[in-house]
Design a protein around this motif. Structure first.
Motif, mmCIF file in Angstrom:
data_model
loop_
_atom_site.group_PDB
_atom_site.id
_atom_site.type_symbol
_atom_site.label_atom_id
_atom_site.label_comp_id
_atom_site.label_asym_id
_atom_site.label_seq_id
_atom_site.Cartn_x
_atom_site.Cartn_y
_atom_site.Cartn_z
ATOM 1 N N MET A 49 -73.518 19.251 38.059
ATOM 2 C CA MET A 49 -73.394 17.878 38.799
ATOM 3 C C MET A 49 -72.414 18.221 40.097
ATOM 4 S SD MET A 49 -72.729 15.100 35.915
ATOM 5 C CE MET A 49 -71.377 15.777 35.201
ATOM 6 N N LYS A 50 -73.022 17.669 40.889
ATOM 7 C CA LYS A 50 -72.256 17.803 42.265
ATOM 8 C C LYS A 50 -72.002 16.569 43.046
ATOM 9 C CE LYS A 50 -73.060 22.761 43.137
ATOM 10 N NZ LYS A 50 -73.138 23.732 43.881
ATOM 11 N N TYR A 51 -71.040 16.257 43.727
ATOM 12 C CA TYR A 51 -70.814 15.057 44.449
ATOM 13 C C TYR A 51 -70.742 15.569 46.095
ATOM 14 C CZ TYR A 51 -68.243 11.119 46.570
ATOM 15 O OH TYR A 51 -68.149 9.933 47.060
ATOM 16 N N LEU B 26 -69.283 19.167 46.227
ATOM 17 C CA LEU B 26 -68.020 19.493 45.563
ATOM 18 C C LEU B 26 -68.739 19.505 43.968
ATOM 19 C CD1 LEU B 26 -65.514 17.266 46.638
ATOM 20 C CD2 LEU B 26 -66.245 19.376 47.829
ATOM 21 N N PRO B 27 -68.495 20.553 43.297
ATOM 22 C CA PRO B 27 -68.886 20.739 41.752
ATOM 23 C C PRO B 27 -68.199 19.925 40.857
ATOM 24 C CG PRO B 27 -68.418 22.949 42.855
ATOM 25 C CD PRO B 27 -67.963 21.841 43.748
ATOM 26 N N LEU C 193 -63.812 12.188 31.894
ATOM 27 C CA LEU C 193 -63.178 12.393 33.277
ATOM 28 C C LEU C 193 -63.483 13.565 33.944
ATOM 29 C CD1 LEU C 193 -61.245 10.842 35.511
ATOM 30 C CD2 LEU C 193 -59.354 11.964 34.312
ATOM 31 N N TYR C 194 -64.288 13.430 35.245
ATOM 32 C CA TYR C 194 -64.503 14.531 35.620
ATOM 33 C C TYR C 194 -63.800 14.277 37.292
ATOM 34 C CZ TYR C 194 -68.057 16.607 32.739
ATOM 35 O OH TYR C 194 -68.890 16.957 31.784
ATOM 36 N N LEU D 6 -62.528 9.692 41.375
ATOM 37 C CA LEU D 6 -62.673 10.194 40.161
ATOM 38 C C LEU D 6 -64.090 10.109 39.493
ATOM 39 C CD1 LEU D 6 -59.251 9.202 38.714
ATOM 40 C CD2 LEU D 6 -60.036 11.792 39.533
ATOM 41 N N PHE D 7 -64.462 10.619 38.496
ATOM 42 C CA PHE D 7 -65.992 10.579 37.959
ATOM 43 C C PHE D 7 -65.936 10.394 36.615
ATOM 44 C CE2 PHE D 7 -65.859 12.887 41.938
ATOM 45 C CZ PHE D 7 -66.908 12.296 42.666
ATOM 46 N N HIS D 8 -67.031 9.531 36.270
ATOM 47 C CA HIS D 8 -67.279 9.273 34.716
ATOM 48 C C HIS D 8 -67.880 10.590 34.197
ATOM 49 C CE1 HIS D 8 -66.631 5.018 34.578
ATOM 50 N NE2 HIS D 8 -67.159 5.003 35.694
ATOM 51 N N GLY D 9 -67.967 10.968 33.088
ATOM 52 C CA GLY D 9 -68.441 12.236 32.478
ATOM 53 C C GLY D 9 -70.031 12.207 32.825
ATOM 54 N N ASP D 10 -70.760 10.992 32.921
ATOM 55 C CA ASP D 10 -72.092 10.943 33.560
ATOM 56 C C ASP D 10 -72.310 11.690 35.016
ATOM 57 O OD1 ASP D 10 -71.657 8.886 34.794
ATOM 58 O OD2 ASP D 10 -73.119 7.761 33.968
ATOM 59 N N GLY D 11 -71.137 11.637 35.699
ATOM 60 C CA GLY D 11 -71.023 12.265 37.245
ATOM 61 C C GLY D 11 -71.062 11.083 38.158
#
Length: 187
Positions: free
Chosen positions: A1-3, A14-15, A23-24, A175-180
């Motif tokens: 997953m990337k943002y 961003l990976p 939390l990612y 910040l990111f959820h576990g699903d990205g």
């Protein structure tokens, strides 16, 4: 997953890296990317107060501090090291608990670098401010060494750090959820 985000006018992927299963964080690493380093330094300097020396933490802030110092006319910069080196005399140190490291770290400055800070206008610069742990540790060292903090800057402010009014930054990094998916501010 990337943002994907735009930083200093440049698009970057961003990976996403897990902190835990829910939390990612987006990994922003300036190492090996001179284009983003030069652009981010330029844009931060446009927002910076007057300063005498830049202070950063080892290691991801080093390219940024170096480039900011170069663009500002070869100003001095100091790196708070993760451990004392044999050549460092009269070391001043503190601890730091960072979201990106799985253990407590040490940050320290030797006497020679301490003299670059003492009585000077200090600009603290880093790549990302998240929980503020590294920033607090750098502030503590600068204060112990008699520096006058005139500004705290980062390329990215992550999560709640973007709500702070005591730091200057270029972009907000969620910040990111576990699903990205990005975690939205709860207001």
């Amino acid at each position: 997953m990337k943002y994907e985000m735009t930083i200093a006018g440049l698009k970057r992927q961003l990976p996403l890296c897990p902190i835990n299963e829910n939390l990612y964080i987006g990994a922003f690493v300036m190492f090996g990317d001179p284009e983003i380093t030069v652009a981010a330094a330029r844009d931060l300097l446009q927002k910076a107060p007057e300063f005498d020396v830049i202070v950063t933490a080892e290691s991801k802030g080093i390219p940024l501090a170096h480039e900011m110092a170069r663009q500002a006319g070869n100003m001095p910069y100091v790196v708070c090291r993760k451990g004392a080196k044999r050549y460092m005399r009269n070391v001043v140190q503190t601890t730091v608990d960072s979201i990106t490291t799985d253990h407590i770290q040490i940050l320290c400055v030797g006497e020679d670098d301490g003299e670059r800070i003492r009585g000077k206008r200090v600009l603290i610069a880093d790549d990302v401010i998240s929980t503020g742990g590294s920033l607090r540790s750098i502030e503590k060292l600068v204060n112990q060494l008699g520096g006058n903090i005139v500004g705290k800057m980062a390329v990215l402010a992550e999560g709640d750090a973007a709500k702070r009014d005591d730091i200057i930054f270029l972009e907000r990094l969620p910040l990111f959820h576990g699903d990205g998916s990005p975690i939205e501010d709860e207001q």
